[in-house]
Design a protein around this motif. Sequence first.
Motif, short mmCIF file in Angstrom:
data_model
loop_
_atom_site.label_atom_id
_atom_site.label_comp_id
_atom_site.label_asym_id
_atom_site.label_seq_id
_atom_site.Cartn_x
_atom_site.Cartn_y
_atom_site.Cartn_z
N MET A 1 0.72 -1.20 0.05
CA MET A 1 -0.08 -0.06 0.13
C MET A 1 0.91 1.33 0.05
SD MET A 1 -2.72 1.20 2.75
CE MET A 1 -3.71 -0.36 2.77
N ASN A 2 0.67 2.03 -0.99
CA ASN A 2 1.49 3.37 -1.12
C ASN A 2 0.86 4.32 -0.05
OD1 ASN A 2 -0.48 4.99 -2.08
ND2 ASN A 2 -0.15 4.61 -4.05
N GLY A 3 1.80 5.35 0.17
CA GLY A 3 1.48 6.49 1.02
C GLY A 3 -0.01 6.93 0.84
N ASN A 4 -0.25 7.37 -0.34
CA ASN A 4 -1.58 8.03 -0.49
C ASN A 4 -2.95 7.15 -0.25
OD1 ASN A 4 -0.83 10.58 -1.16
ND2 ASN A 4 -0.96 10.25 -3.45
N ASP A 5 -2.75 5.70 -0.51
CA ASP A 5 -3.66 4.90 -0.26
C ASP A 5 -3.82 4.61 1.22
OD1 ASP A 5 -3.99 4.30 -3.14
OD2 ASP A 5 -2.69 2.43 -2.94
N TYR A 6 -2.83 4.54 2.17
CA TYR A 6 -2.81 4.65 3.58
C TYR A 6 -3.37 5.89 4.08
CZ TYR A 6 -1.22 4.62 8.23
OH TYR A 6 -0.81 4.68 9.72
N LYS A 7 -3.15 7.00 3.57
CA LYS A 7 -3.57 8.07 3.93
C LYS A 7 -5.21 8.50 3.72
CE LYS A 7 0.48 10.70 4.03
NZ LYS A 7 1.65 10.37 2.97
N THR A 8 -5.76 7.71 2.57
CA THR A 8 -7.03 7.78 2.06
C THR A 8 -7.71 6.73 3.05
OG1 THR A 8 -6.42 8.21 -0.21
CG2 THR A 8 -8.47 7.34 0.31
N GLU A 9 -7.00 5.59 3.42
CA GLU A 9 -7.84 4.78 4.24
C GLU A 9 -7.99 5.26 5.61
OE1 GLU A 9 -6.39 0.59 6.50
OE2 GLU A 9 -6.19 0.59 4.18
N LEU A 10 -6.95 5.90 6.20
CA LEU A 10 -7.24 6.61 7.56
C LEU A 10 -8.38 7.73 7.42
CD1 LEU A 10 -3.29 7.38 8.50
CD2 LEU A 10 -4.84 5.99 9.43
N TRP A 11 -8.39 8.44 6.32
CA TRP A 11 -9.21 9.23 5.92
C TRP A 11 -10.83 8.76 6.33
CZ3 TRP A 11 -9.97 13.98 7.44
CH2 TRP A 11 -11.07 14.58 7.08
N GLU A 12 -10.87 7.71 5.56
CA GLU A 12 -12.21 6.98 5.48
C GLU A 12 -12.62 6.60 6.93
OE1 GLU A 12 -11.46 3.83 2.57
OE2 GLU A 12 -11.95 5.30 0.86
N LYS A 13 -11.31 6.27 7.65
CA LYS A 13 -11.82 5.66 9.10
C LYS A 13 -12.39 6.76 10.10
CE LYS A 13 -8.97 1.72 9.44
NZ LYS A 13 -7.36 1.13 9.85
N ILE A 14 -11.67 7.91 9.53
CA ILE A 14 -11.74 9.29 10.51
C ILE A 14 -13.34 9.63 10.19
CG2 ILE A 14 -11.30 11.58 10.41
CD1 ILE A 14 -8.59 10.85 10.01
N CYS A 15 -13.70 9.74 8.94
CA CYS A 15 -14.92 10.29 8.48
C CYS A 15 -16.29 9.24 8.84
CB CYS A 15 -15.15 10.28 7.12
SG CYS A 15 -13.86 11.72 6.23
N SER A 16 -16.01 7.86 8.51
CA SER A 16 -17.11 7.05 8.72
C SER A 16 -17.29 6.55 10.26
CB SER A 16 -17.06 5.70 8.09
OG SER A 16 -15.74 4.89 8.22
N ARG A 17 -15.88 6.54 10.91
CA ARG A 17 -15.96 5.77 12.51
C ARG A 17 -15.63 6.76 13.56
NH1 ARG A 17 -12.37 0.67 11.21
NH2 ARG A 17 -12.77 0.84 9.09
N ASP A 18 -15.32 8.15 13.17
CA ASP A 18 -14.73 8.89 14.18
C ASP A 18 -13.36 8.45 14.87
OD1 ASP A 18 -17.09 10.75 13.65
OD2 ASP A 18 -18.17 9.84 15.05
N ASP A 19 -12.60 7.76 14.07
CA ASP A 19 -11.54 6.87 14.55
C ASP A 19 -10.37 7.99 14.97
OD1 ASP A 19 -9.01 5.36 14.84
OD2 ASP A 19 -9.79 4.01 13.46
N MET A 20 -10.18 8.40 16.36
CA MET A 20 -9.21 9.29 16.86
C MET A 20 -7.92 8.74 16.64
SD MET A 20 -8.53 12.23 17.83
CE MET A 20 -9.75 12.90 19.16
N ASN A 21 -7.59 7.43 16.60
CA ASN A 21 -6.21 6.92 16.29
C ASN A 21 -5.92 6.92 14.87
OD1 ASN A 21 -5.83 5.99 19.06
ND2 ASN A 21 -6.84 3.93 18.45
N ALA A 22 -6.90 6.78 14.00
CA ALA A 22 -6.49 7.04 12.50
C ALA A 22 -6.07 8.62 12.38
CB ALA A 22 -7.92 6.64 11.60
#
Length: 193
Positions: A1-22
């Motif tokens: 997984m490249n850096g952009n994919d990783y950051k996109t995945e983090l952003w999705e977790k932040i938006c959908s799950r309010d994931d503070m760790n992400a």
Amino acid sequence: MNGNDYKTELWEKICSRDDMNAFESLFHSLNKRLIQFCVVYVRRIEIAEEIAADVFVKCWENRKSMPEIKNIEAYLFVAVKNHSLNYLKKYSSVTWNSLQNENKYELIDLFDPEKEIELKELAFKMEQAIQSLPLQAQLVFRLIKEDGMKYKDAAEILDISPKTVQTQLYRAIKKLSHIFSAYQTKAVCKSNT
């Protein structure tokens, strides 16, 4: 997984799950680069730190209304650029100070104090040379060479074409090469005396 994919995945977790760790992971992966980018505009690290922090806070507060953002890294760089420009409009009478970031260059031979001084001098000269570039060339150089961005991403952040990015990078490298060839000539002359 490249850096952009990783950051996109983090952003999705932040938006959908309010994931503070992400969110913390996203913050730690981009905060330093955003501050360095912002300093190019505002020339004061304290202000750059505040602007980057404000952008992150707004992203957290508005996360529910921003899940459609696909390139969060580019979005954050554009947001920091816009906040920086707004700051400059509001406080245009602020004195521009040069930034000396001592932790920026870590390649130091601890066993050779003379070499350490030479490396610090070279790092200082490099920073001065980069700061002497026109603003757009300076930003392009930092995004491509220091942050490792692709031309397309830098173009999106700066709202210019990829061809302009390429041209500005070429001009920046040409000017820096000229500056350092003069510096190298002086250093050789100094060592021969």
